[in-house]
Design an enzyme around this catalytic site. Structure first.
Site, PDB file in Angstrom:
ATOM      1  N   THR A 141      -6.974   6.428  10.384  1.00  0.00           N
ATOM      2  CA  THR A 141      -6.816   5.366   9.405  1.00  0.00           C
ATOM      3  C   THR A 141      -8.108   4.555   9.439  1.00  0.00           C
ATOM      4  OG1 THR A 141      -5.466   3.460   8.770  1.00  0.00           O
ATOM      5  CG2 THR A 141      -5.644   3.894  11.129  1.00  0.00           C
ATOM      6  N   THR A 142      -8.186   3.496   8.635  1.00  0.00           N
ATOM      7  CA  THR A 142      -9.422   2.707   8.609  1.00  0.00           C
ATOM      8  C   THR A 142      -9.549   1.962   9.930  1.00  0.00           C
ATOM      9  OG1 THR A 142      -8.958   2.441   6.266  1.00  0.00           O
ATOM     10  CG2 THR A 142     -10.729   1.104   7.170  1.00  0.00           C
ATOM     11  N   GLY A 193       1.166  -1.389   4.339  1.00  0.00           N
ATOM     12  CA  GLY A 193       1.571  -0.070   3.900  1.00  0.00           C
ATOM     13  C   GLY A 193       2.419   0.694   4.892  1.00  0.00           C
ATOM     14  N   GLU A 217     -10.987  -9.399   3.304  1.00  0.00           N
ATOM     15  CA  GLU A 217      -9.701  -9.056   3.908  1.00  0.00           C
ATOM     16  C   GLU A 217      -9.943  -8.909   5.403  1.00  0.00           C
ATOM     17  OE1 GLU A 217      -7.074  -6.393   1.923  1.00  0.00           O
ATOM     18  OE2 GLU A 217      -6.322  -5.566   3.800  1.00  0.00           O
ATOM     19  N   ARG A 239      -9.294   8.151  -0.673  1.00  0.00           N
ATOM     20  CA  ARG A 239     -10.274   8.510   0.365  1.00  0.00           C
ATOM     21  C   ARG A 239     -11.163   9.636  -0.126  1.00  0.00           C
ATOM     22  NH1 ARG A 239      -8.746   6.379   5.738  1.00  0.00           N
ATOM     23  NH2 ARG A 239     -10.486   7.629   6.489  1.00  0.00           N
ATOM     24  N   ASN A 260       0.855  -1.190   0.000  1.00  0.00           N
ATOM     25  CA  ASN A 260       0.000   0.000   0.000  1.00  0.00           C
ATOM     26  C   ASN A 260       0.895   1.246   0.000  1.00  0.00           C
ATOM     27  OD1 ASN A 260      -1.393   2.259   1.128  1.00  0.00           O
ATOM     28  ND2 ASN A 260      -3.048   0.906   1.746  1.00  0.00           N
ATOM     29  N   HIS A 318      -5.590   3.679  -1.606  1.00  0.00           N
ATOM     30  CA  HIS A 318      -6.903   4.035  -1.055  1.00  0.00           C
ATOM     31  C   HIS A 318      -7.203   5.486  -1.430  1.00  0.00           C
ATOM     32  CE1 HIS A 318      -9.533   4.205   2.879  1.00  0.00           C
ATOM     33  NE2 HIS A 318     -10.205   4.551   1.802  1.00  0.00           N
ATOM     34  N   ARG A 347      -6.965  12.762   1.177  1.00  0.00           N
ATOM     35  CA  ARG A 347      -5.876  13.203   2.055  1.00  0.00           C
ATOM     36  C   ARG A 347      -4.513  12.649   1.625  1.00  0.00           C
ATOM     37  NH1 ARG A 347      -7.322   9.956   7.584  1.00  0.00           N
ATOM     38  NH2 ARG A 347      -9.312  10.979   7.235  1.00  0.00           N
ATOM     39  N   HIS A 348      -4.515  11.508   0.934  1.00  0.00           N
ATOM     40  CA  HIS A 348      -3.217  11.035   0.414  1.00  0.00           C
ATOM     41  C   HIS A 348      -3.321  10.776  -1.100  1.00  0.00           C
ATOM     42  CE1 HIS A 348      -5.152   7.335   1.718  1.00  0.00           C
ATOM     43  NE2 HIS A 348      -4.801   7.470   2.982  1.00  0.00           N
ATOM     44  N   GLU A 400      -8.589   0.517  -2.938  1.00  0.00           N
ATOM     45  CA  GLU A 400      -9.332   0.568  -1.667  1.00  0.00           C
ATOM     46  C   GLU A 400     -10.299   1.726  -1.732  1.00  0.00           C
ATOM     47  OE1 GLU A 400      -7.788   0.966   2.334  1.00  0.00           O
ATOM     48  OE2 GLU A 400      -6.286  -0.492   1.758  1.00  0.00           O
ATOM     49  N   ASP A 413      -0.105   4.469  -0.036  1.00  0.00           N
ATOM     50  CA  ASP A 413      -0.813   5.698   0.379  1.00  0.00           C
ATOM     51  C   ASP A 413       0.107   6.715   1.060  1.00  0.00           C
ATOM     52  OD1 ASP A 413      -3.114   4.456  -0.425  1.00  0.00           O
ATOM     53  OD2 ASP A 413      -3.910   4.117   1.591  1.00  0.00           O
ATOM     54  N   HIS A 414       0.997   6.199   1.915  1.00  0.00           N
ATOM     55  CA  HIS A 414       1.736   7.151   2.755  1.00  0.00           C
ATOM     56  C   HIS A 414       2.927   7.796   2.044  1.00  0.00           C
ATOM     57  CE1 HIS A 414      -1.151   6.681   5.750  1.00  0.00           C
ATOM     58  NE2 HIS A 414      -0.941   5.382   5.867  1.00  0.00           N
ATOM     59  N   HIS A 434      -3.574  -4.567   7.829  1.00  0.00           N
ATOM     60  CA  HIS A 434      -3.664  -3.398   8.702  1.00  0.00           C
ATOM     61  C   HIS A 434      -2.751  -3.560   9.913  1.00  0.00           C
ATOM     62  CE1 HIS A 434      -5.067   0.284  10.477  1.00  0.00           C
ATOM     63  NE2 HIS A 434      -5.690   0.530   9.344  1.00  0.00           N
ATOM     64  N   GLY A 435      -1.773  -2.667   9.971  1.00  0.00           N
ATOM     65  CA  GLY A 435      -0.881  -2.614  11.132  1.00  0.00           C
ATOM     66  C   GLY A 435       0.211  -3.666  11.137  1.00  0.00           C
TER      67      GLY A 435
HETATM   68  N1  PXP Z   1      -5.812  -3.179   4.203  1.00  0.00           N
HETATM   69  C1  PXP Z   1      -6.779  -2.257   4.315  1.00  0.00           C
HETATM   70  C2  PXP Z   1      -8.157  -2.622   3.903  1.00  0.00           C
HETATM   71  C3  PXP Z   1      -6.485  -0.955   4.792  1.00  0.00           C
HETATM   72  O1  PXP Z   1      -7.470  -0.048   4.920  1.00  0.00           O
HETATM   73  C4  PXP Z   1      -5.150  -0.629   5.085  1.00  0.00           C
HETATM   74  C5  PXP Z   1      -4.810   0.760   5.510  1.00  0.00           C
HETATM   75  O2  PXP Z   1      -4.992   1.634   4.448  1.00  0.00           O
HETATM   76  C6  PXP Z   1      -4.188  -1.623   4.929  1.00  0.00           C
HETATM   77  C7  PXP Z   1      -4.539  -2.900   4.518  1.00  0.00           C
HETATM   78  C8  PXP Z   1      -2.752  -1.358   5.209  1.00  0.00           C
HETATM   79  O3  PXP Z   1      -2.601  -1.044   6.553  1.00  0.00           O
HETATM   80  P1  PXP Z   1      -1.207  -0.491   7.066  1.00  0.00           P
HETATM   81  O4  PXP Z   1      -0.972   0.788   6.349  1.00  0.00           O
HETATM   82  O5  PXP Z   1      -1.426  -0.322   8.531  1.00  0.00           O
HETATM   83  O6  PXP Z   1      -0.173  -1.524   6.744  1.00  0.00           O
END
Ligand code: PXP
Length: 258
Positions: free
Chosen positions: A106-107, A222, A157, A51, A13, A49, A55-56, A76, A15-16, A200-201
């Protein structure tokens, strides 16, 4: 005898990278360049993603990712009419529907597939009808997963955020319980015929652990990778992540052979 274990894909991911770019305005760092580097280092796909508040990732990023990537793009998105229209315009390989609230960092939770009712089901159908592989981002909750299968999602997911938070806070017993929920959800989802992803995380250690869940076919990661990239570079971070995932997957092969 060792048993064959299904491969585990890595979706990166980006995004950042866009978060850092947007902090200054302008065009750098370029999320498309990050996506290309991640792929060169072993990512199987790219996740972005878009949004509602942009924002990103921005609309132009989606267009450029679609133009420049040769690997699958996982879009996303919130389950809104606007995002469905954008997905239908770009036709990404996959769309992962996530809950979205403006004020969140975040989500934060899983999608309420049951509460989404017939409207959500129609959106899933529209996307799937256009050939987009639809994934629903859900908490490890049996009823939500059953409903995801009912409304025709191809993938769920599993939201690993709660588990990763518990690990980070050193709450080992609760983390263990949450991991058991993730394990049950993965088995249950696969039994419904859903493909199982997780994300996520995740960091190197948690990705290694979750890689040892056999039904899981893809991890989407991500924030940690982009953070690591500051210190070691994105290619090294992605390579290191692949090693961690392979180590976890190998553990699975070994335990099945025993
Ligand atoms: N999967 C989904 C559905 C998410 O919303 C995110 C965060 O955008 C991620 C994975 C990736 O999460 P992280 O950035 O914490 O690795």
């Amino acid at each position: 005898m060792t048993r064959v274990v299904s491969p585990l894909r890595l979706g990166v991911n980006i995004d950042h990278v866009a978060t850092v770019r947007n902090a200054r305005g302008g065009a750098l760092p370029d999320p498309v360049r990050a996506a290309q580097l991640a792929c060169a280092a072993g990512a199987d796909g790219i996740t972005a993603h878009l949004r509602e508040d942009r924002r990103h990732i921005r609309d132009t990023d989606m267009r450029r990712l679609r133009e420049h990537l040769t690997v699958p793009l996982n879009f996303e998105m919130a389950a809104t009419d606007e995002m469905v229209a954008i997905a239908l315009e770009h036709l990404p390989h996959a769309a992962c529907l996530v809950p979205e609230r403006r004020e969140e960092r975040t989500t934060e939770g899983g999608l309420d597939v049951i509460g989404g009712g017939i409207e959500l089901a129609h959106k899933v159908e529209k996307l799937a009808h256009a050939g987009i592989r639809v994934s629903l981002f859900v908490a490890p909750d049996e009823d939500q997963i059953a409903r995801a299968a009912d409304i025709g999602a191809a993938v769920v997911e599993l939201h690993t955020g709660a588990w990763c938070d518990l690990l980070a806070e050193g709450r080992a017993a609760e983390a263990e319980e949450e991991f058991a929920r993730l394990r049950r959800a993965a088995v249950q989802g696969a039994a419904f015929g859903l493909e199982i992803h997780a994300g996520h995380g995740l960091d190197y250690a948690s990705a290694e652990t979750i890689a040892a869940l056999e039904p899981v076919r893809e991890l989407n990661i991500g924030h940690f990778l982009i953070g690591e990239a500051i210190f070691v570079g994105l290619e090294a971070a992605v390579r290191h992540m692949r090693v961690a995932m392979a180590r976890g997957r190998a553990r699975l092969g070994a335990s099945q052979a025993a």
